[in-house]
Design an enzyme around this catalytic site. Structure first.
Site, PDB file in Angstrom:
ATOM      1  N   HIS A  48      55.506  -2.633 -14.126  1.00 26.61           N
ATOM      2  CA  HIS A  48      55.345  -1.488 -14.754  1.00 26.61           C
ATOM      3  C   HIS A  48      56.991  -0.953 -15.240  1.00 26.61           C
ATOM      4  O   HIS A  48      56.926   0.177 -15.292  1.00 26.61           O
ATOM      5  CB  HIS A  48      54.783  -0.187 -13.983  1.00 26.61           C
ATOM      6  CG  HIS A  48      53.235  -0.622 -13.957  1.00 26.61           C
ATOM      7  ND1 HIS A  48      52.439   0.252 -12.798  1.00 26.61           N
ATOM      8  CD2 HIS A  48      52.277  -1.647 -14.136  1.00 26.61           C
ATOM      9  CE1 HIS A  48      51.256  -0.534 -12.846  1.00 26.61           C
ATOM     10  NE2 HIS A  48      51.262  -1.408 -13.597  1.00 26.61           N
TER      11      HIS A  48
ATOM     12  N   ASN B 102      47.289  -8.472 -19.281  1.00 29.20           N
ATOM     13  CA  ASN B 102      47.631  -7.709 -18.002  1.00 29.20           C
ATOM     14  C   ASN B 102      46.274  -7.622 -17.217  1.00 29.20           C
ATOM     15  O   ASN B 102      45.403  -8.254 -17.546  1.00 29.20           O
ATOM     16  CB  ASN B 102      48.216  -6.154 -18.355  1.00 29.20           C
ATOM     17  CG  ASN B 102      47.244  -5.507 -19.136  1.00 29.20           C
ATOM     18  OD1 ASN B 102      46.146  -5.737 -19.182  1.00 29.20           O
ATOM     19  ND2 ASN B 102      47.639  -4.524 -19.528  1.00 29.20           N
TER      20      ASN B 102
ATOM     21  N   PRO C  51      50.123   1.941 -16.523  1.00 24.68           N
ATOM     22  CA  PRO C  51      50.797   2.650 -17.604  1.00 24.68           C
ATOM     23  C   PRO C  51      50.055   2.190 -18.775  1.00 24.68           C
ATOM     24  O   PRO C  51      50.516   2.817 -19.973  1.00 24.68           O
ATOM     25  CB  PRO C  51      52.267   2.353 -17.580  1.00 24.68           C
ATOM     26  CG  PRO C  51      52.227   1.208 -16.612  1.00 24.68           C
ATOM     27  CD  PRO C  51      51.130   1.026 -15.702  1.00 24.68           C
TER      28      PRO C  51
ATOM     29  N   ALA D  31      54.653 -10.129 -21.765  1.00 25.13           N
ATOM     30  CA  ALA D  31      54.093 -11.246 -22.545  1.00 25.13           C
ATOM     31  C   ALA D  31      54.772 -11.336 -23.987  1.00 25.13           C
ATOM     32  O   ALA D  31      55.262 -10.349 -24.665  1.00 25.13           O
ATOM     33  CB  ALA D  31      52.587 -10.638 -22.698  1.00 25.13           C
TER      34      ALA D  31
ATOM     35  N   TRP E 241      57.947 -14.052 -21.233  1.00 23.02           N
ATOM     36  CA  TRP E 241      59.478 -14.115 -21.911  1.00 23.02           C
ATOM     37  C   TRP E 241      60.363 -14.678 -20.880  1.00 23.02           C
ATOM     38  O   TRP E 241      61.556 -15.002 -21.326  1.00 23.02           O
ATOM     39  CB  TRP E 241      59.710 -12.744 -22.132  1.00 23.02           C
ATOM     40  CG  TRP E 241      59.326 -12.054 -23.352  1.00 23.02           C
ATOM     41  CD1 TRP E 241      58.203 -11.500 -23.911  1.00 23.02           C
ATOM     42  CD2 TRP E 241      60.126 -12.038 -24.704  1.00 23.02           C
ATOM     43  NE1 TRP E 241      58.283 -11.206 -25.152  1.00 23.02           N
ATOM     44  CE2 TRP E 241      59.437 -11.423 -25.810  1.00 23.02           C
ATOM     45  CE3 TRP E 241      61.745 -12.523 -25.075  1.00 23.02           C
ATOM     46  CZ2 TRP E 241      60.065 -11.470 -27.005  1.00 23.02           C
ATOM     47  CZ3 TRP E 241      61.763 -12.515 -26.388  1.00 23.02           C
ATOM     48  CH2 TRP E 241      61.047 -11.922 -27.255  1.00 23.02           C
TER      49      TRP E 241
ATOM     50  N   CYS F 154      44.308  -5.279 -17.144  1.00 21.66           N
ATOM     51  CA  CYS F 154      42.870  -4.561 -17.535  1.00 21.66           C
ATOM     52  C   CYS F 154      42.672  -3.108 -16.904  1.00 21.66           C
ATOM     53  O   CYS F 154      41.528  -2.775 -17.273  1.00 21.66           O
ATOM     54  CB  CYS F 154      42.073  -5.319 -17.984  1.00 21.66           C
ATOM     55  SG  CYS F 154      42.155  -6.697 -19.365  1.00 21.66           S
TER      56      CYS F 154
ATOM     57  N   VAL G  44      53.214 -12.521 -27.159  1.00 26.93           N
ATOM     58  CA  VAL G  44      52.180 -12.848 -28.266  1.00 26.93           C
ATOM     59  C   VAL G  44      51.966 -11.613 -28.762  1.00 26.93           C
ATOM     60  O   VAL G  44      51.921 -10.244 -28.216  1.00 26.93           O
ATOM     61  CB  VAL G  44      51.212 -13.294 -27.199  1.00 26.93           C
ATOM     62  CG1 VAL G  44      50.517 -12.455 -26.113  1.00 26.93           C
ATOM     63  CG2 VAL G  44      49.875 -13.945 -27.921  1.00 26.93           C
TER      64      VAL G  44
HETATM   65  C1  LIG Z   1      51.125  -9.506 -15.479  1.00 31.83           C
HETATM   66  C2  LIG Z   1      50.779  -8.148 -15.779  1.00 31.83           C
HETATM   67  C3  LIG Z   1      50.039  -7.016 -15.394  1.00 31.83           C
HETATM   68  C4  LIG Z   1      49.788  -5.764 -15.689  1.00 31.83           C
HETATM   69  N1  LIG Z   1      48.593  -5.306 -15.190  1.00 31.83           N
HETATM   70  C5  LIG Z   1      48.466  -4.014 -15.548  1.00 31.83           C
HETATM   71  C6  LIG Z   1      47.022  -3.229 -15.585  1.00 31.83           C
HETATM   72  O1  LIG Z   1      46.388  -3.912 -15.026  1.00 31.83           O
HETATM   73  N2  LIG Z   1      46.982  -1.932 -16.139  1.00 31.83           N
HETATM   74  C7  LIG Z   1      47.955  -1.185 -16.802  1.00 31.83           C
HETATM   75  O2  LIG Z   1      47.782  -0.061 -16.937  1.00 31.83           O
HETATM   76  N3  LIG Z   1      49.012  -1.887 -17.041  1.00 31.83           N
HETATM   77  C8  LIG Z   1      49.327  -3.162 -16.441  1.00 31.83           C
HETATM   78  N4  LIG Z   1      50.534  -3.788 -16.788  1.00 31.83           N
HETATM   79  C9  LIG Z   1      51.483  -3.127 -17.648  1.00 31.83           C
HETATM   80  C10 LIG Z   1      51.404  -2.780 -18.933  1.00 31.83           C
HETATM   81  O3  LIG Z   1      50.772  -4.115 -19.296  1.00 31.83           O
HETATM   82  C11 LIG Z   1      52.649  -2.419 -19.697  1.00 31.83           C
HETATM   83  O4  LIG Z   1      53.291  -1.513 -19.080  1.00 31.83           O
HETATM   84  C12 LIG Z   1      52.428  -2.333 -21.316  1.00 31.83           C
HETATM   85  O5  LIG Z   1      51.395  -3.052 -21.740  1.00 31.83           O
HETATM   86  C13 LIG Z   1      53.648  -2.224 -21.898  1.00 31.83           C
HETATM   87  O6  LIG Z   1      53.483  -2.095 -23.364  1.00 31.83           O
HETATM   88  P1  LIG Z   1      54.682  -2.095 -24.349  1.00 31.83           P
HETATM   89  O7  LIG Z   1      53.924  -1.813 -25.619  1.00 31.83           O
HETATM   90  O8  LIG Z   1      55.664  -1.039 -23.925  1.00 31.83           O
HETATM   91  O9  LIG Z   1      55.513  -3.464 -24.244  1.00 31.83           O
HETATM   92  P2  LIG Z   1      54.723  -4.976 -24.598  1.00 31.83           P
HETATM   93  O10 LIG Z   1      53.204  -4.885 -24.400  1.00 31.83           O
HETATM   94  O11 LIG Z   1      55.346  -5.745 -23.533  1.00 31.83           O
HETATM   95  O12 LIG Z   1      55.026  -5.198 -25.986  1.00 31.83           O
HETATM   96  C14 LIG Z   1      56.270  -5.540 -26.593  1.00 31.83           C
HETATM   97  C15 LIG Z   1      55.961  -6.562 -27.648  1.00 31.83           C
HETATM   98  O13 LIG Z   1      57.343  -6.626 -28.309  1.00 31.83           O
HETATM   99  C16 LIG Z   1      57.443  -8.040 -28.747  1.00 31.83           C
HETATM  100  N5  LIG Z   1      58.927  -8.288 -28.349  1.00 31.83           N
HETATM  101  C17 LIG Z   1      60.019  -7.940 -27.738  1.00 31.83           C
HETATM  102  N6  LIG Z   1      61.307  -8.208 -28.034  1.00 31.83           N
HETATM  103  C18 LIG Z   1      61.177  -8.714 -29.406  1.00 31.83           C
HETATM  104  C19 LIG Z   1      62.009  -9.152 -30.236  1.00 31.83           C
HETATM  105  N7  LIG Z   1      63.264  -8.931 -30.094  1.00 31.83           N
HETATM  106  N8  LIG Z   1      61.269  -9.059 -31.453  1.00 31.83           N
HETATM  107  C20 LIG Z   1      60.077  -9.530 -32.038  1.00 31.83           C
HETATM  108  N9  LIG Z   1      59.291  -9.110 -30.968  1.00 31.83           N
HETATM  109  C21 LIG Z   1      59.749  -8.923 -29.877  1.00 31.83           C
HETATM  110  C22 LIG Z   1      57.014  -8.900 -27.195  1.00 31.83           C
HETATM  111  O14 LIG Z   1      56.759 -10.026 -27.589  1.00 31.83           O
HETATM  112  C23 LIG Z   1      55.453  -8.104 -27.039  1.00 31.83           C
HETATM  113  O15 LIG Z   1      54.419  -8.489 -27.956  1.00 31.83           O
HETATM  114  C24 LIG Z   1      50.680  -5.310 -16.392  1.00 31.83           C
HETATM  115  C25 LIG Z   1      51.792  -6.019 -16.881  1.00 31.83           C
HETATM  116  C26 LIG Z   1      51.935  -7.305 -16.478  1.00 31.83           C
HETATM  117  C27 LIG Z   1      53.038  -8.109 -17.144  1.00 31.83           C
END
Ligand SMILES: Cc1cc2nc3c(=O)[nH]c(=O)nc-3n(C[C@H](O)[C@H](O)[C@H](O)COP(=O)(O)OP(=O)(O)OC[C@H]3O[C@@H](n4cnc5c(N)ncnc54)[C@H](O)[C@@H]3O)c2cc1C
Length: 508
Positions: free
Chosen positions: A442, A97, A487, A87, A70, A99, A89
């Site tokens: 996180h 992430n 998380p 991400a 983003w 994993c 997607v």
């Molecule tokens: C590089 C990286 C490595 C990581 N490694 C780990 C790991 O190994 N283990 C672990 O536990 N955690 C890891 N994390 C953290 C973990 O992945 C996140 O805390 C968790 O996935 C967040 O989930 P979420 O559902 O809150 O948000 P997200 O998974 O970010 O989902 C949000 C979704 O909403 C969509 N979205 C956002 N805004 C809009 C909009 N306005 N309109 C439509 N769609 C929208 C986004 O595109 C996305 O698909 C990592 C994160 C990153 C970035």
């Protein structure tokens, strides 16, 4: 005046905004229960895993992908620019992430329950953790699957006083080091879209609108009635009985603020009509800050990794230690999670990183809109290390990491230091941490769950936005406080639980 398309007024029960880590869980579970669900996701939808259209970097769980971001950026404690990758997607951050799936310590969930979130204690959440672990196909590496650098780390960590464990996923676990539980299937990053959306993709109850950025939630008569999104450069309005925001710790508060749900004074500054004055939207932003030692690899590492890769899957990250700083309130408060990565700038073409992450940060920042335009990313101020206790805890973790890298089992792989504290006196070490720290990706807490909006709650313990019927949030933004976990599994658990709560019959 709106001139776009209004549609789907009678075909969806529920709109899920964001098909990321938790959105995929919520959508999948609600469709399985027979509800008609429209998912609106800003990123692309590469269809099911079996269709074969997924980009290789999103599938390959050996390393973190550099695409589909983003583009959030902000500052660290020393003013350094930091990228806050998220991400964009289907599958969200679970599709790019690391994993690593460690659910954390039971006491943190008990503290959620005690802080005005009945139903969220560690014991009550165990079944949801078990369900998401099964869906995500979590597995533990056997001893002969651990690659040489990580074998060295485990031996060095034990020598530095941390006992070996083979269950980092135990909610009652104490300090320990071992292989990380991971959601990797034959080398593939098994994201939540594969786990929860693929099984219901062909059901007519599910509609996926991809490449669609939600601008705001539509509110009429004080109730959420749908969303407005940008699709192919055109505004579209979609209607449903219930809207569930799963856009993540940055995306969800952005949408709420653009919808007029947040601190009234800030909203008026952007000429946004106030629907609900909820001062805590965007507040309580926190993350796990991290500080890391980096080394060029010795001549020995590359050939050992290449030999291992001839017969085994070779991940960059694979092991972790839970350790406790002197001030830890609970069994541990730091994760140490080393990795190796290719680095053409080094003579041996490999770099070794030994990071320490603080799991119980006291510092809190805030997310604020810069503009009401959904194409403009919010101002993300993490206020990393603003609380001196956070700096002290990280410094104690770095001191432990320095002991580990001196053990012969690790030292064999570590060549010239690339990032290393030049002076180990307390003040100098803390100054070095401030100016070089990063984070573990996180972010959480920006739409905090709790019973009382006057005490900083945005959603109630059922995931409903205070004061706006028909609107739920289910993602990392509802964490009252980050668990001492990686998380992603807790986020999937939140998706499981809030889907259950939506499906539960309720009077009124
Ligand atoms: C590089 C990286 C490595 C990581 N490694 C780990 C790991 O190994 N283990 C672990 O536990 N955690 C890891 N994390 C953290 C973990 O992945 C996140 O805390 C968790 O996935 C967040 O989930 P979420 O559902 O809150 O948000 P997200 O998974 O970010 O989902 C949000 C979704 O909403 C969509 N979205 C956002 N805004 C809009 C909009 N306005 N309109 C439509 N769609 C929208 C986004 O595109 C996305 O698909 C990592 C994160 C990153 C970035």
């Amino acid at each position: 005046m709106f001139h776009g398309v209004i549609e789907r007024t009678d075909t969806s029960d529920i709109i899920v905004v964001g098909c990321g880590t938790s959105g995929a869980v919520v959508a999948g579970r609600l469709v399985e229960a027979g509800l008609r669900v429209t998912v609106v996701e800003a990123g692309p939808d590469y269809r099911s895993y079996g269709d074969g259209g997924w980009p290789a970097d999103l599938l390959d769980a050996r390393a973190l992908p550099q695409t589909h971001d983003w583009g959030y950026v902000g500052r660290g404690a020393g003013g350094q620019q930091l990228a806050f990758e998220r991400a964009r997607v289907i599958g969200g951050c679970s599709a790019h992430n690391g994993c690593v799936q460690i659910p954390g310590w039971r006491g943190d969930y008990d503290a959620w329950a005690a802080s005005g979130c009945p139903g969220w204690s560690g014991e009550e959440l165990r079944p949801m953790f078990a369900r998401s672990s099964e869906r995500l196909r979590l597995r533990q590496f056997a001893p002969d699957e651990i690659q040489p650098f990580h074998r060295g780390f485990l031996e060095a960590a034990v020598a530095a006083g941390i006992p070996r464990t083979d269950d980092l996923g135990d909610l009652d676990g104490e300090i320990g080091c071992g292989p990380e539980p991971m959601n990797v299937v034959a080398g593939v990053r098994w994201n939540t879209a594969f786990a929860y959306v693929d099984p219901v993709r062909d059901r007519r109850e599910l509609t996926i609108v991809a490449d669609a950025v939600v601008d705001r939630v539509l509110v009429a008569g004080g109730r959420a009635t749908g969303v407005r999104a940008w699709v192919d450069g055109q505004p579209r309005e979609l209607r449903a009985d219930l809207v569930v925001l799963c856009a993540g710790a940055y995306g969800t508060p952005e949408i709420l603020l653009r919808s007029g749900i947040g601190p009234a004074a800030d909203l008026r500054e952007h000429h946004i009509e106030v629907q609900a004055d909820l001062p805590a939207v965007g507040a309580n932003l926190h993350d796990h800050p991290a500080s890391q030692l980096e080394f060029a690899a010795t001549e020995r590492l590359g050939p050992e990794l290449e030999l291992f890769a001839r017969t085994r899957w070779l991940p960059e990250e694979q092991t972790l230690a839970k350790i406790a700083s002197p001030a830890a309130a609970g069994p541990f408060d730091l994760h140490v999670y080393p990795w190796v990565e290719p680095d053409e700038a080094q003579p041996t073409r490999w770099k070794c990183v030994v990071p320490v992450g603080l799991l119980t940060p006291k510092s809190r920042g805030r997310l604020r809109l810069r503009s009401a335009d959904p194409a403009v990313r919010a101002d993300v101020d993490h206020a990393y290390l603003a609380e001196p206790a956070d700096l002290a805890a990280l410094a104690s973790g770095i001191r432990w990491a320095l002991q580990v890298v001196r053990q012969p089992e690790m030292a064999a792989y570590l060549g010239p230091p690339l990032q290393f504290p030049p002076d180990l006196r307390d003040d100098a070490l803390e100054a070095w941490i401030r100016s070089t720290h990063t984070h573990i990706w996180h972010p959480a807490g920006t739409c905090r769950m709790g019973s009382d909006p006057a005490q900083g709650a945005v959603v109630d313990p059922l995931g409903r936005v205070h004061g706006i019927p028909g609107l739920h949030v289910a993602d990392a933004s509802v964490f009252p406080r980050l668990p001492r976990a990686t998380p992603a599994l807790a986020v999937a658990m939140i998706g499981e639980r809030i889907a259950d709560l939506i499906l539960e019959p309720r009077p009124g």
